[in-house]
Design a protein around this motif. Structure first.
Motif, PDB file in Angstrom:
ATOM      1  N   ILE B 211       4.804  -0.466  35.147  1.00  0.00           N
ATOM      2  CA  ILE B 211       5.115  -0.795  33.749  1.00  0.00           C
ATOM      3  C   ILE B 211       5.869   0.403  33.192  1.00  0.00           C
ATOM      4  O   ILE B 211       5.270   1.478  33.041  1.00  0.00           O
ATOM      5  CB  ILE B 211       3.823  -1.041  32.937  1.00  0.00           C
ATOM      6  N   SER B 213       7.275   3.306  31.092  1.00  0.00           N
ATOM      7  CA  SER B 213       6.816   3.929  29.855  1.00  0.00           C
ATOM      8  C   SER B 213       8.028   4.276  29.000  1.00  0.00           C
ATOM      9  O   SER B 213       9.075   4.634  29.514  1.00  0.00           O
ATOM     10  CB  SER B 213       6.020   5.182  30.184  1.00  0.00           C
ATOM     11  N   HIS B 214       7.881   4.172  27.691  1.00  0.00           N
ATOM     12  CA  HIS B 214       8.987   4.449  26.760  1.00  0.00           C
ATOM     13  C   HIS B 214       8.792   5.797  26.090  1.00  0.00           C
ATOM     14  O   HIS B 214       9.425   6.083  25.094  1.00  0.00           O
ATOM     15  CB  HIS B 214       9.061   3.363  25.682  1.00  0.00           C
ATOM     16  N   ASN B 215       7.865   6.603  26.594  1.00  0.00           N
ATOM     17  CA  ASN B 215       7.561   7.824  25.856  1.00  0.00           C
ATOM     18  C   ASN B 215       8.305   9.054  26.387  1.00  0.00           C
ATOM     19  O   ASN B 215       7.923  10.179  26.099  1.00  0.00           O
ATOM     20  CB  ASN B 215       6.053   8.067  25.783  1.00  0.00           C
ATOM     21  N   VAL B 220       1.547   9.896  27.086  1.00  0.00           N
ATOM     22  CA  VAL B 220       0.410   9.377  27.821  1.00  0.00           C
ATOM     23  C   VAL B 220       0.790   9.182  29.298  1.00  0.00           C
ATOM     24  O   VAL B 220       1.902   8.780  29.613  1.00  0.00           O
ATOM     25  CB  VAL B 220      -0.056   8.066  27.156  1.00  0.00           C
ATOM     26  N   GLU B 221      -0.150   9.496  30.199  1.00  0.00           N
ATOM     27  CA  GLU B 221       0.175   9.479  31.620  1.00  0.00           C
ATOM     28  C   GLU B 221      -0.146   8.167  32.320  1.00  0.00           C
ATOM     29  O   GLU B 221       0.395   7.866  33.373  1.00  0.00           O
ATOM     30  CB  GLU B 221      -0.570  10.609  32.331  1.00  0.00           C
ATOM     31  N   SER B 222      -1.064   7.411  31.765  1.00  0.00           N
ATOM     32  CA  SER B 222      -1.411   6.146  32.410  1.00  0.00           C
ATOM     33  C   SER B 222      -1.965   5.197  31.367  1.00  0.00           C
ATOM     34  O   SER B 222      -2.259   5.588  30.242  1.00  0.00           O
ATOM     35  CB  SER B 222      -2.463   6.375  33.495  1.00  0.00           C
TER      36      SER B 222
END
Lengths: 239, 239
Positions: B211, B213-215, B220-222
């Motif tokens: 999935i 990540s948009h960060n 956040v790592e998971s």
């Protein structure tokens, strides 16, 4: 060392009233405390049962730590941080944001903040009756994401009435979310598991979306609010 | 009324060992007990602090109920049910199923069972070191979905090696799940939050999905395993 009175004041930060009066909240554990510090959050006090390099801190013993900790097994470091003040005017915020109406469970709130962080959502709007994001249980379950997601407690009805971007409500009787093409800017409103979105709010929202169930009417009646948010945000942030 | 000894035996069902030896588990609350009965699950005993129509039950007082309840506030009805025996041969099962490797948190397991129910997944495969689905906390957090989703505790490696349909693993370094077109029949393997999917399993799985990540790498790592399962299943069950 800390005086009995100082410890008592820190313990008191478990209640919303005392957090609001003092403007302080608690964060426990190395990872979370460092993440907040690295993100520029201002600490009022860092307490530790072990020596820490390069960080101004107060040593306490493990019995004192146990007294102020909210975890099943107290960690070595606890930070007392200042609650930040945000610009809560939605017109100033870009992109897609999430809105929570009356979400009371701390675990759900924490998971949702973490989820927002994953999708790069920087602003989360919560109704006044939602659980406080600086509740110790919420802070811990965000796993550090509280450092990056701004939780705004606002009047949701006013927010929606003044919103110039599309507003979506997750309900059980809307259009399938698979058929929507979501815009880049907008709001997604999620209600509590027990009560859903309040009627007053629903009246103001044109776009109702639903996650179709495959259990042919004989099974589970709803999804957990964090789970439903995850499924919808997965689609909203489809590249 | 129940004897002290009978109450003690019911209390003992909080441990996996005693559930396995007796072949019994606990379900609390009207909704859950009725849902299990309606789905044809066999009760060993129904205990109630209030009279119930048409159901063979034993009356106990609220102090006794408190002693055997696992809830913060005991409900009026508690059922002792027989653990069902399922055909755990995956070749006999159709559609898409979920596989859990070492998922230890009862709340996550319960939420995942509920999620499976929503998407019509009838078979959930769990590694032997995953939390027992008949653990009282899991049973309660399924909100009744345990009545419809069969949890099989099997050797996951053998399951995957013998699987004739595509197998997907959710990892942090796979292809974006948005680019996959998922088949009607298959397996999705999810690992624990702390350890991910074990290396021995991963070696046997060709399709790794992620999935995105948009960060932008700073956040956040998971994702929580239930949250990640929800996002992926939303896509897998796209009509």
């Amino acid at each position: 060392m800390l005086s009995k009175n100082q410890l008592k004041n820190i313990s008191k930060l478990s209640t919303k009233k005392n957090r609001q009066e003092s403007g302080l909240f608690l964060a426990e554990g190395e990872k979370l405390v460092y993440e907040l510090l690295d993100s520029g959050w201002k600490a009022n006090k860092i307490l530790s049962t072990v020596p820490i390099q390069k960080i101004n801190h107060t040593r306490i013993d493990s019995n004192q730590m146990k007294k102020i900790s909210h975890l099943a097994s107290a960690s070595k470091i606890l930070g007392v941080f200042h609650i930040p003040k945000y610009d809560s005017n939605h017109q100033d915020h870009q992109g897609f944001s999430l809105v929570l109406d009356n979400v009371a469970d701390p675990g759900n709130m924490g998971t949702i903040i973490r989820l927002c962080d994953w999708f790069g959502i920087r602003n989360l709007y919560c109704s006044f009756n939602s659980v406080d994001c600086f509740n110790p249980k919420v802070v811990q379950s965000t796993m550090g994401s509280i450092a990056r997601v701004r939780c705004h407690y606002v009047d949701i009805l006013t927010l929606i009435e003044n919103c110039e971007t599309p507003v979506y409500a997750a309900t059980l009787d809307g259009n399938s979310y698979y058929n929507e093409s979501f815009p880049t800017h907008g709001l997604l409103v999620m209600g509590s598991e027990s009560h859903g979105i309040s009627d007053t709010l629903l009246e103001k929202i044109d776009n109702r979306i639903t996650i179709p169930s495959h259990n042919s009417g004989t099974g589970v009646e709803s999804l957990n609010v964090a789970i439903a948010s995850a499924i919808l945000l997965g689609e909203i942030f489809r590249p």
